[in-house]
Design a protein around this motif. Structure first.
Motif, PDB file in Angstrom:
ATOM      1  N   GLY A   1       0.800  -1.215   0.000  1.00 19.93           N
ATOM      2  CA  GLY A   1       0.000   0.000   0.000  1.00 19.93           C
ATOM      3  C   GLY A   1       0.830   1.260   0.000  1.00 19.93           C
ATOM      4  O   GLY A   1       0.316   2.341   0.307  1.00 19.93           O
ATOM      5  N   VAL A   2       2.116   1.146  -0.337  1.00 25.22           N
ATOM      6  CA  VAL A   2       3.032   2.282  -0.315  1.00 25.22           C
ATOM      7  C   VAL A   2       3.736   2.385  -1.664  1.00 25.22           C
ATOM      8  O   VAL A   2       4.243   1.392  -2.185  1.00 25.22           O
ATOM      9  N   SER A   3       3.791   3.572  -2.237  1.00 23.19           N
ATOM     10  CA  SER A   3       4.538   3.796  -3.465  1.00 23.19           C
ATOM     11  C   SER A   3       6.033   3.821  -3.157  1.00 23.19           C
ATOM     12  O   SER A   3       6.477   4.611  -2.315  1.00 23.19           O
ATOM     13  N   LEU A   4       6.805   2.993  -3.821  1.00 27.24           N
ATOM     14  CA  LEU A   4       8.250   2.998  -3.602  1.00 27.24           C
ATOM     15  C   LEU A   4       8.879   4.292  -4.094  1.00 27.24           C
ATOM     16  O   LEU A   4       9.886   4.746  -3.551  1.00 27.24           O
ATOM     17  N   ALA A   5       8.286   4.887  -5.116  1.00 30.34           N
ATOM     18  CA  ALA A   5       8.834   6.121  -5.678  1.00 30.34           C
ATOM     19  C   ALA A   5       8.430   7.352  -4.878  1.00 30.34           C
ATOM     20  O   ALA A   5       9.114   8.373  -4.928  1.00 30.34           O
ATOM     21  N   ASP A   6       7.340   7.243  -4.118  1.00 31.39           N
ATOM     22  CA  ASP A   6       6.846   8.404  -3.368  1.00 31.39           C
ATOM     23  C   ASP A   6       6.134   7.954  -2.092  1.00 31.39           C
ATOM     24  O   ASP A   6       4.900   7.991  -2.011  1.00 31.39           O
ATOM     25  N   PRO A   7       6.895   7.522  -1.082  1.00 35.67           N
ATOM     26  CA  PRO A   7       6.277   7.053   0.170  1.00 35.67           C
ATOM     27  C   PRO A   7       5.894   8.195   1.115  1.00 35.67           C
ATOM     28  O   PRO A   7       5.976   8.060   2.339  1.00 35.67           O
TER      29      PRO A   7
ATOM     30  N   LEU B   1      15.586  11.165 -15.867  1.00 30.01           N
ATOM     31  CA  LEU B   1      14.251  10.640 -15.599  1.00 30.01           C
ATOM     32  C   LEU B   1      13.617  11.310 -14.387  1.00 30.01           C
ATOM     33  O   LEU B   1      12.411  11.571 -14.370  1.00 30.01           O
ATOM     34  N   VAL B   2      14.423  11.574 -13.364  1.00 23.77           N
ATOM     35  CA  VAL B   2      13.896  12.142 -12.123  1.00 23.77           C
ATOM     36  C   VAL B   2      13.735  13.657 -12.216  1.00 23.77           C
ATOM     37  O   VAL B   2      12.708  14.214 -11.819  1.00 23.77           O
ATOM     38  N   LEU B   3      14.738  14.331 -12.732  1.00 21.32           N
ATOM     39  CA  LEU B   3      14.751  15.794 -12.721  1.00 21.32           C
ATOM     40  C   LEU B   3      13.978  16.402 -13.881  1.00 21.32           C
ATOM     41  O   LEU B   3      13.561  17.556 -13.794  1.00 21.32           O
ATOM     42  N   GLY B   4      13.839  15.663 -14.956  1.00 22.89           N
ATOM     43  CA  GLY B   4      13.172  16.210 -16.133  1.00 22.89           C
ATOM     44  C   GLY B   4      14.152  16.896 -17.061  1.00 22.89           C
ATOM     45  O   GLY B   4      15.368  16.927 -16.815  1.00 22.89           O
TER      46      GLY B   4
ATOM     47  N   LEU C   1       7.008  21.772  -3.542  1.00 24.73           N
ATOM     48  CA  LEU C   1       6.476  21.518  -4.880  1.00 24.73           C
ATOM     49  C   LEU C   1       7.517  20.875  -5.788  1.00 24.73           C
ATOM     50  O   LEU C   1       7.197  20.002  -6.614  1.00 24.73           O
ATOM     51  N   THR C   2       8.766  21.293  -5.656  1.00 30.04           N
ATOM     52  CA  THR C   2       9.839  20.725  -6.477  1.00 30.04           C
ATOM     53  C   THR C   2      10.004  19.235  -6.183  1.00 30.04           C
ATOM     54  O   THR C   2      10.070  18.406  -7.106  1.00 30.04           O
ATOM     55  N   LEU C   3      10.059  18.878  -4.918  1.00 29.44           N
ATOM     56  CA  LEU C   3      10.228  17.471  -4.530  1.00 29.44           C
ATOM     57  C   LEU C   3       9.025  16.640  -4.938  1.00 29.44           C
ATOM     58  O   LEU C   3       9.165  15.480  -5.353  1.00 29.44           O
ATOM     59  N   GLN C   4       7.857  17.222  -4.851  1.00 24.33           N
ATOM     60  CA  GLN C   4       6.654  16.533  -5.308  1.00 24.33           C
ATOM     61  C   GLN C   4       6.763  16.222  -6.798  1.00 24.33           C
ATOM     62  O   GLN C   4       6.409  15.121  -7.249  1.00 24.33           O
ATOM     63  N   GLY C   5       7.288  17.174  -7.566  1.00 25.16           N
ATOM     64  CA  GLY C   5       7.476  16.951  -8.992  1.00 25.16           C
ATOM     65  C   GLY C   5       8.506  15.883  -9.285  1.00 25.16           C
ATOM     66  O   GLY C   5       8.318  15.050 -10.193  1.00 25.16           O
ATOM     67  N   TRP C   6       9.614  15.857  -8.541  1.00 20.14           N
ATOM     68  CA  TRP C   6      10.631  14.826  -8.749  1.00 20.14           C
ATOM     69  C   TRP C   6      10.098  13.437  -8.418  1.00 20.14           C
ATOM     70  O   TRP C   6      10.370  12.473  -9.146  1.00 20.14           O
ATOM     71  N   CYS C   7       9.342  13.323  -7.315  1.00 20.00           N
ATOM     72  CA  CYS C   7       8.750  12.024  -6.967  1.00 20.00           C
ATOM     73  C   CYS C   7       7.779  11.566  -8.058  1.00 20.00           C
ATOM     74  O   CYS C   7       7.733  10.381  -8.406  1.00 20.00           O
ATOM     75  N   ARG C   8       7.010  12.512  -8.590  1.00 19.71           N
ATOM     76  CA  ARG C   8       6.083  12.161  -9.665  1.00 19.71           C
ATOM     77  C   ARG C   8       6.852  11.644 -10.882  1.00 19.71           C
ATOM     78  O   ARG C   8       6.463  10.647 -11.513  1.00 19.71           O
ATOM     79  N   ASN C   9       7.959  12.299 -11.204  1.00 22.47           N
ATOM     80  CA  ASN C   9       8.771  11.831 -12.327  1.00 22.47           C
ATOM     81  C   ASN C   9       9.310  10.434 -12.083  1.00 22.47           C
ATOM     82  O   ASN C   9       9.312   9.588 -12.984  1.00 22.47           O
ATOM     83  N   LEU C  10       9.814  10.178 -10.864  1.00 18.67           N
ATOM     84  CA  LEU C  10      10.356   8.853 -10.555  1.00 18.67           C
ATOM     85  C   LEU C  10       9.272   7.790 -10.663  1.00 18.67           C
ATOM     86  O   LEU C  10       9.518   6.696 -11.193  1.00 18.67           O
ATOM     87  N   GLU C  11       8.077   8.107 -10.179  1.00 17.74           N
ATOM     88  CA  GLU C  11       6.986   7.141 -10.249  1.00 17.74           C
ATOM     89  C   GLU C  11       6.605   6.852 -11.695  1.00 17.74           C
ATOM     90  O   GLU C  11       6.392   5.689 -12.073  1.00 17.74           O
ATOM     91  N   GLU C  12       6.530   7.893 -12.511  1.00 18.36           N
ATOM     92  CA  GLU C  12       6.131   7.715 -13.914  1.00 18.36           C
ATOM     93  C   GLU C  12       7.183   6.956 -14.714  1.00 18.36           C
ATOM     94  O   GLU C  12       6.851   6.296 -15.706  1.00 18.36           O
ATOM     95  N   HIS C  13       8.449   7.036 -14.289  1.00 20.56           N
ATOM     96  CA  HIS C  13       9.541   6.408 -15.052  1.00 20.56           C
ATOM     97  C   HIS C  13      10.219   5.300 -14.242  1.00 20.56           C
ATOM     98  O   HIS C  13      11.402   5.024 -14.447  1.00 20.56           O
ATOM     99  N   TRP C  14       9.460   4.672 -13.339  1.00 24.64           N
ATOM    100  CA  TRP C  14      10.042   3.705 -12.415  1.00 24.64           C
ATOM    101  C   TRP C  14      10.762   2.569 -13.136  1.00 24.64           C
ATOM    102  O   TRP C  14      11.904   2.232 -12.816  1.00 24.64           O
TER     103      TRP C  14
END
Length: 430
Positions: free
Chosen positions: A78-84, A162-165, A361-374
């Motif tokens: 129940g936890v996202s590894l890319a964004d816990p 992948l993480v930073l964009g 907001l920046t860290l939220q964006g990086w986590c989103r990138n990591l999740e999308e490109h896991w």
């Protein structure tokens, strides 16, 4: 029926250490469980091995958890590894440890097994403890700083992409409005730095700790500035120089693989330091700001952009997890310490701004990138390293939200011998 170890099961023994009960479901390799039922638990932690138990017991807190999690001995449902992030919010708000009395503690340890108090080898993603890094040189020596930078940054340029964009910018962005994209916010950050430094065509800029050359390229491309960037990461320097050439900026921009102290040129119109101060070490601030002051012409400007502590009550050294897995030897100071150091070494500090909400907001964006490109990320780094990044970015986001750390930009000027700062009466960057 659960199997027992000694007089208590593993889950029972661990639950005894919780002041307000288990805030999540725990399932252990001996078949025992504790906490809410599976269908009611916000998430489930599965302790799979004796090694994982030993990690938790021999390094209580974030380091032991990280070791067990990174090694795969502790699994989280129940936890996202890319964004816990949700996990960390829940744990920080609900988990309260207690110190049992002597007899109860002996019973808990006996139940879990005294052999579990022997520390296992840490996961390969973990850096050496501080006391063993002496072989790389004294703390914040040039050799040791280079090794620490390499540990974190020389991972994989593709992983960072992948993480930073596309901006390849690993520092806090500045969001011009609520619905700005990460790329728009990184562009705004660089342009805000350029405006605060009052850069114009023909000016000479030195960017220390330049990363992948984002500020260098922005200053050259958008403002016609002649810019030199320096980084201790060879992979960053090679990537940045290739990008400079691909963008046709080689007549204005250059990135070198070297220590900022080894730059021979002086008389710069401006110096930018975006995310370097965290790696310098508080005791080195005098040398750091003196060196940057010496690089500037009279009337030259410095922008120092760095993470800061909330107050001086906390020691500057990073916590165990950050020090071992993310930024070895990293140190943070309160903004007042940095202001004082700048003043004491020749700078007239003219402006200070805290951008900590922008780092959320920046860290939220990086986590989103990591999740999308896991899946792509796992082609570049180990699963353990990817887990480290998820933990580190989500935990940092929470720390910025709670005001435990901030992100300050400070603008200082080097006045001439007569005290003239060569600045307009009011700033022009708003």
């Amino acid at each position: 029926m659960t199997a027992e170890v000694g007089t208590l099961t593993i889950a029972e023994a661990i639950e005894r250490l919780m002041r307000d009960g288990m805030p999540f479901r725990l399932e252990a390799y001996d078949g025992s469980s504790a906490g809410p039922p599976a269908d009611e638990a916000p998430f489930t932690a599965r302790l799979r091995t004796e090694r994982g138990l030993a990690y938790l017991l021999t390094a209580p807190g974030d380091l032991g958890f990280a070791r067990a999690f990174v090694a795969g001995d502790l699994e989280l449902d129940g936890v996202s590894l890319a964004d816990p992030y949700d996990l960390m919010v829940h744990v920080q708000s609900r988990l309260r440890l207690r110190v049992p009395g002597p007899s109860e503690l002996v019973n808990i340890v006996r139940s879990l097994g005294f052999t579990q108090l022997r520390p296992p080898l840490p996961p390969p993603e973990e850096h050496l403890p501080r006391w063993r890094r002496v072989v790389e040189g004294l703390r914040h020596s040039r050799t040791r700083d280079a090794e620490a930078i390499s540990h974190h940054y020389d991972v994989s340029n593709r992983f960072y992409e992948l993480v930073l964009g596309p901006s390849m910018t690993y520092t806090c962005a500045v969001y011009p409005h609520d619905d700005a994209t990460l790329e728009e916010a990184q562009h705004e950050k660089y342009d805000l730095v350029a405006r605060k430094l009052d850069l114009s065509a023909g000016d000479r800029l030195l960017d220390v700790g330049c990363g992948w050359g984002g500020m260098v390229r922005h200053a050259a491309r958008e403002h016609g500035v002649k810019a030199i960037g320096v980084t201790l990461s060879r992979e960053q320097a090679e990537w940045a120089q290739a990008r400079i050439e691909a963008e046709g900026l080689q007549d204005l921009a250059e990135v070198r693989h070297c220590d900022y102290r080894d730059v021979l040129e002086t008389g710069f119109d401006a110096v930018s330091s975006i995310g370097l101060t965290e790696h310098i070490g508080v005791r080195q601030y005098a040398d750091y700001f003196s060196t940057l002051h010496g690089k500037l012409r009279p009337g030259g400007r410095l922008l120092n952009h760095c993470i800061t502590r909330r107050d001086s009550a906390t020691a500057p050294a990073a916590g165990a997890f950050i020090d071992r897995y993310v930024f070895p030897d990293g140190e943070l100071a309160p903004v007042g310490t940095i202001v004082t150091a700048m003043h004491d070494h020749g700078f007239d500090v003219r402006h200070l701004e805290n951008l900590r909400e922008h780092y959320v907001l920046t860290l939220q964006g990086w986590c989103r990138n990591l999740e999308e490109h896991w899946d792509e990320a796992l082609e570049e780094v180990s699963l353990g390293t990817a887990k480290v990044w998820g933990l580190y970015m989500a935990g940092s986001r929470l720390a910025f939200e709670r005001g435990e750390i901030g992100l300050h930009q400070l603008v200082g000027v080097k006045p001439d011998h007569d005290g003239d700062a060569h600045l307009p009466l009011r700033p022009r960057w708003s």
